[in-house]
Design a protein around this motif. Structure first.
Motif, PDB file in Angstrom:
ATOM      1  N   UNK A  93       7.338 -16.561   4.010  1.00 57.84           N
ATOM      2  CA  UNK A  93       7.710 -16.081   2.676  1.00 57.84           C
ATOM      3  C   UNK A  93       6.821 -14.899   2.275  1.00 57.84           C
ATOM      4  N   UNK A  94       7.235 -14.213   1.222  1.00 54.00           N
ATOM      5  CA  UNK A  94       6.544 -12.993   0.806  1.00 54.00           C
ATOM      6  C   UNK A  94       6.393 -12.939  -0.706  1.00 54.00           C
ATOM      7  N   UNK A  95       5.206 -12.549  -1.145  1.00 55.01           N
ATOM      8  CA  UNK A  95       4.937 -12.322  -2.566  1.00 55.01           C
ATOM      9  C   UNK A  95       4.607 -10.845  -2.731  1.00 55.01           C
ATOM     10  N   UNK A  96       5.292 -10.195  -3.642  1.00 56.36           N
ATOM     11  CA  UNK A  96       5.066  -8.765  -3.883  1.00 56.36           C
ATOM     12  C   UNK A  96       4.770  -8.560  -5.359  1.00 56.36           C
ATOM     13  N   UNK A  97       3.608  -8.020  -5.656  1.00 56.09           N
ATOM     14  CA  UNK A  97       3.198  -7.752  -7.030  1.00 56.09           C
ATOM     15  C   UNK A  97       3.366  -6.271  -7.354  1.00 56.09           C
ATOM     16  N   UNK A  98       3.797  -5.979  -8.557  1.00 51.85           N
ATOM     17  CA  UNK A  98       3.808  -4.589  -9.017  1.00 51.85           C
ATOM     18  C   UNK A  98       2.482  -4.323  -9.707  1.00 51.85           C
ATOM     19  N   UNK A  99       1.623  -3.571  -9.041  1.00 56.46           N
ATOM     20  CA  UNK A  99       0.369  -3.143  -9.654  1.00 56.46           C
ATOM     21  C   UNK A  99       0.631  -1.756 -10.259  1.00 56.46           C
ATOM     22  N   UNK A 100      -0.205  -0.780 -10.007  1.00 57.78           N
ATOM     23  CA  UNK A 100      -0.016   0.556 -10.568  1.00 57.78           C
ATOM     24  C   UNK A 100      -1.133   1.461 -10.073  1.00 57.78           C
ATOM     25  N   UNK A 101      -0.884   2.772 -10.080  1.00 60.23           N
ATOM     26  CA  UNK A 101      -1.974   3.704  -9.813  1.00 60.23           C
ATOM     27  C   UNK A 101      -3.038   3.588 -10.898  1.00 60.23           C
ATOM     28  N   UNK A 102      -2.664   2.968 -12.040  1.00 59.95           N
ATOM     29  CA  UNK A 102      -3.637   2.734 -13.107  1.00 59.95           C
ATOM     30  C   UNK A 102      -4.764   1.810 -12.640  1.00 59.95           C
ATOM     31  N   UNK A 103      -4.532   1.039 -11.588  1.00 56.24           N
ATOM     32  CA  UNK A 103      -5.573   0.164 -11.061  1.00 56.24           C
ATOM     33  C   UNK A 103      -6.706   0.968 -10.420  1.00 56.24           C
ATOM     34  N   UNK A 104      -6.422   2.221 -10.046  1.00 61.14           N
ATOM     35  CA  UNK A 104      -7.430   3.064  -9.405  1.00 61.14           C
ATOM     36  C   UNK A 104      -7.819   4.267 -10.262  1.00 61.14           C
ATOM     37  N   UNK A 105      -6.915   4.678 -11.135  1.00 61.87           N
ATOM     38  CA  UNK A 105      -7.170   5.845 -11.988  1.00 61.87           C
ATOM     39  C   UNK A 105      -6.657   5.544 -13.395  1.00 61.87           C
TER      40      UNK A 105
ATOM     41  N   UNK B 294      -5.779   5.329 -17.330  1.00 62.82           N
ATOM     42  CA  UNK B 294      -5.617   6.237 -18.469  1.00 62.82           C
ATOM     43  C   UNK B 294      -6.210   5.569 -19.706  1.00 62.82           C
ATOM     44  N   UNK B 295      -7.102   6.255 -20.420  1.00 65.55           N
ATOM     45  CA  UNK B 295      -7.790   5.636 -21.559  1.00 65.55           C
ATOM     46  C   UNK B 295      -6.861   5.080 -22.630  1.00 65.55           C
ATOM     47  N   UNK B 296      -5.731   5.733 -22.891  1.00 61.86           N
ATOM     48  CA  UNK B 296      -4.860   5.312 -23.986  1.00 61.86           C
ATOM     49  C   UNK B 296      -4.026   4.069 -23.692  1.00 61.86           C
ATOM     50  N   UNK B 297      -4.053   3.627 -22.442  1.00 63.00           N
ATOM     51  CA  UNK B 297      -3.394   2.357 -22.106  1.00 63.00           C
ATOM     52  C   UNK B 297      -4.409   1.449 -21.397  1.00 63.00           C
ATOM     53  N   UNK B 298      -5.603   1.408 -21.961  1.00 63.24           N
ATOM     54  CA  UNK B 298      -6.719   0.663 -21.361  1.00 63.24           C
ATOM     55  C   UNK B 298      -6.386  -0.795 -21.043  1.00 63.24           C
ATOM     56  N   UNK B 299      -5.796  -1.573 -21.969  1.00 63.90           N
ATOM     57  CA  UNK B 299      -5.491  -2.972 -21.625  1.00 63.90           C
ATOM     58  C   UNK B 299      -4.548  -3.086 -20.430  1.00 63.90           C
ATOM     59  N   UNK B 300      -3.505  -2.268 -20.409  1.00 65.65           N
ATOM     60  CA  UNK B 300      -2.550  -2.279 -19.302  1.00 65.65           C
ATOM     61  C   UNK B 300      -3.224  -1.917 -17.991  1.00 65.65           C
ATOM     62  N   UNK B 301      -4.002  -0.829 -18.012  1.00 70.23           N
ATOM     63  CA  UNK B 301      -4.691  -0.387 -16.802  1.00 70.23           C
ATOM     64  C   UNK B 301      -5.633  -1.465 -16.283  1.00 70.23           C
ATOM     65  N   UNK B 302      -6.310  -2.144 -17.197  1.00 67.54           N
ATOM     66  CA  UNK B 302      -7.237  -3.206 -16.797  1.00 67.54           C
ATOM     67  C   UNK B 302      -6.499  -4.351 -16.113  1.00 67.54           C
ATOM     68  N   UNK B 303      -5.321  -4.688 -16.635  1.00 64.50           N
ATOM     69  CA  UNK B 303      -4.553  -5.770 -16.004  1.00 64.50           C
ATOM     70  C   UNK B 303      -4.076  -5.372 -14.619  1.00 64.50           C
ATOM     71  N   UNK B 304      -3.775  -4.107 -14.427  1.00 61.27           N
ATOM     72  CA  UNK B 304      -3.292  -3.674 -13.115  1.00 61.27           C
ATOM     73  C   UNK B 304      -4.423  -3.652 -12.086  1.00 61.27           C
ATOM     74  N   UNK B 305      -5.645  -3.396 -12.545  1.00 57.42           N
ATOM     75  CA  UNK B 305      -6.789  -3.548 -11.660  1.00 57.42           C
ATOM     76  C   UNK B 305      -6.942  -4.993 -11.231  1.00 57.42           C
ATOM     77  N   UNK B 306      -6.722  -5.895 -12.180  1.00 57.00           N
ATOM     78  CA  UNK B 306      -6.803  -7.328 -11.876  1.00 57.00           C
ATOM     79  C   UNK B 306      -5.703  -7.748 -10.902  1.00 57.00           C
ATOM     80  N   UNK B 307      -4.498  -7.206 -11.063  1.00 56.55           N
ATOM     81  CA  UNK B 307      -3.396  -7.551 -10.174  1.00 56.55           C
ATOM     82  C   UNK B 307      -3.670  -7.073  -8.751  1.00 56.55           C
ATOM     83  N   UNK B 308      -4.249  -5.892  -8.618  1.00 53.83           N
ATOM     84  CA  UNK B 308      -4.588  -5.398  -7.278  1.00 53.83           C
ATOM     85  C   UNK B 308      -5.572  -6.343  -6.596  1.00 53.83           C
ATOM     86  N   UNK B 309      -6.584  -6.787  -7.333  1.00 50.58           N
ATOM     87  CA  UNK B 309      -7.565  -7.710  -6.764  1.00 50.58           C
ATOM     88  C   UNK B 309      -6.968  -9.087  -6.515  1.00 50.58           C
TER      89      UNK B 309
END
Length: 288
Positions: free
Chosen positions: A174-186, A188-203
């Motif tokens: 089986x396969x699990x695929x998560x949608x993270x974002x380039x926000x996990x690596x770079x 954007x200050x104005x979407x800080x909460x979202x970007x932080x969650x995408x860093x968490x999803x990558x990890x």
């Protein structure tokens, strides 16, 4: 096949409230309705896609169906119209399609939804954690603790919980695929909460890949760059929407249809040695 002449900025002003409606976007996103051609890569698989009513999730749902998978899409109760259109596309591909109205951040709703999907399909071969919440903030003072928690409840806690709930219904391969974002690596200050969650999803993706390797269940993530979805007019200010996508080398935002092949590849049995991958799809933008 020639690359479509996709729209480029500047775009018209078009603010929406979250989560946004596809029909109100100008230009309308391309989910592959007319262009995606399947090759049987997922024939017989049973897939569950959160946020499958619009944007990237809709494109993935259409592609999976045309690749031969039975597809369940999960959407917010307010997104019935968009979900119905995607469901029609799934069924036109000649596979089984179902839709579940569910707020995945509610553990009870999530548990009921997974149980129903497992009952309908008999198992879950592919879980795509794609649904997310995003808001734009001018200043740090605008970000309340409640808003911060809402981002994490939807974008991090819910995907982890869905993996936990789906695991008993997943078998080897089986396969699990998560949608993270380039926000996990770079971020954007104005979407800080979202970007932080995408860093968490990558990890989370990397950690789950290690934990589930012994079960031969693969875990990967796609890191989209600027993609033209209802998230954009619903989660950014007017000026950013106008110039959305200009900063990447392609000088335009990607269309949801342009990400579908990445999700197909990661779900296919031919990617049997691919786990723990963070696949960037960002119009040439370098990410390290």
């Amino acid at each position: 096949m020639a690359v479509p002449d996709y729209p480029r900025p500047p775009f018209k002003p078009q603010q929406q409230s979250f989560p946004g409606k596809t029909a109100k976007m100008d230009p309308r996103p391309d989910h592959g309705e007319e262009s995606y051609v399947g090759h049987g890569l997922l024939k017989g698989k049973k897939a569950l896609i959160t946020g499958g009513d619009s944007g990237i999730g809709a494109a993935v749902a259409i592609a999976y169906a045309r690749e031969g998978a039975d597809v369940a899409i999960v959407h917010l109760p307010t997104e019935e119209h968009d979900a119905a259109q995607v469901l029609e596309q799934i069924r036109q591909a000649g596979v089984e399609g179902v839709a579940y109205a569910c707020d995945i951040s509610d553990p009870q709703q999530a548990e009921s939804m997974i149980a129903e999907a497992a009952k309908t399909f008999g198992r879950i071969d592919v879980l795509v954690n794609n649904a997310a919440y995003q808001q734009y903030y001018e200043k740090l003072e605008e970000i309340t603790l409640e808003e911060w928690k809402k981002h994490f409840d939807t974008n991090v806690h819910a995907p982890f919980n869905l993996v936990r709930l789906a695991l008993p219904h997943m078998r080897e391969g089986a396969s699990i695929i998560n949608t993270a974002s380039v926000q996990s690596k770079k971020p954007s200050p104005n979407i800080l909460p979202y970007a932080s969650t995408k860093g968490a999803i990558a990890n989370l993706t990397l950690g789950l890949a290690g934990l589930l390797a012994e079960k031969n269940i693969r875990v990967n993530a796609v890191l989209p760059g600027p993609i033209w979805t209802p998230f954009i007019p619903a989660g950014m200010d007017e000026e950013e929407v106008k110039h959305f996508g200009e900063s990447v080398p392609f000088k335009r935002p990607g269309q949801p249809a342009e990400l579908a092949s990445a999700y197909v590849m990661l779900a296919a049995d031919t990617a049997s040695y691919t786990s723990g991958a963070l696949l960037t799809v960002a119009g040439g933008a370098p990410m390290f």
